[in-house]
Every structure is written in structure tokens, then in C-alpha cells.
Write a protein that holds these residues in place. Structure first.
Motif: not given
Length: 115
Positions: A29-40
């Protein structure tokens, strides 16, 4: 955010960027790495998302948190990378790294902070 927290945030973001592979064609399959940032709230995640053999994948690869007492919590590490060691190489002392994925009663057996 204190100066120390800002430095730790910088190190975490560098580390996540180093391990973000972007879009990949995996065997099934096709996969993607995604950054999820909650600085607060000082939460930083690397997610793997995509489709594999007709099934939706949405997994947390790495999750860091910077606590109020200025420690980096490794909440989860589902990679082969020793992220705590990489933080050490960037200059974070072991006393400021908590392996949050270990139960509290065994953290004292690690080389890192208990909490």
C-alpha cells in the motif's frame, strides 16, 4: 514557554523531521508520515497514515510531550529508532527524559528519569 522548553521543542522537531519519510510505497500500500504538532499544549507526534491492502492505517509512530517541569516525555515510540538516545546526542540530559511508555513502577530500572 521557558527558554529550556523552547530548546527542547527545537530538538524534538528536528528529530521528527529527521525521521519523517514522507510519502512511501510500501509492499502492500501507500503510506505517508505526517507530523502533528500542538505547540500550545507541547505535544509532538509523527503519524503514519494511508491504505494497506484495502485497510485504513492511522498509527502513532512517535509521541513526545514536554511537561510543566521541563522534562521530555516519550509517550510512545513504535519505531526501531532509540529516540531517547537521539535526544541525548542533541544535549538533553537523561534526567530530563521520561520513558512514559513504561509503567511507573519499572521506570527506575531505566537510565532515565522516573517522572
Amino acid at each position: 514557554m521557558t527558554k529550556k522548553m523552547k530548546i527542547y521543542e527545537k530538538y524534538i522537531l528536528e528529530l521528527l523531521n529527521e525521521h519523517k519519510t514522507g510519502y512511501q510505497e510500501y509492499v502492500w500500500g501507500n503510506m505517508e508520515d505526517v507530523m502533528l504538532i500542538d505547540k500550545a499544549n507541547r505535544h509532538y507526534q509523527l503519524l503514519t497514515v494511508g491504505w494497506q491492502q484495502g485497510r485504513r492505517i492511522h498509527d502513532i509512530s512517535i509521541h513526545f510531550r514536554i511537561s510543566e517541569d521541563e522534562k521530555i516525555w516519550v509517550e510512545i515510540n513504535n519505531t526501531e529508532v532509540q529516540v531517547a538516545r537521539e535526544l541525548e546526542k542533541k544535549g538533553v540530559p537523561r534526567t530530563d527524559i521520561v520513558l512514559g511508555f513504561h509503567p511507573e513502577n519499572v521506570r527506575h530500572l531505566t537510565d532515565y528519569a522516573v517522572a
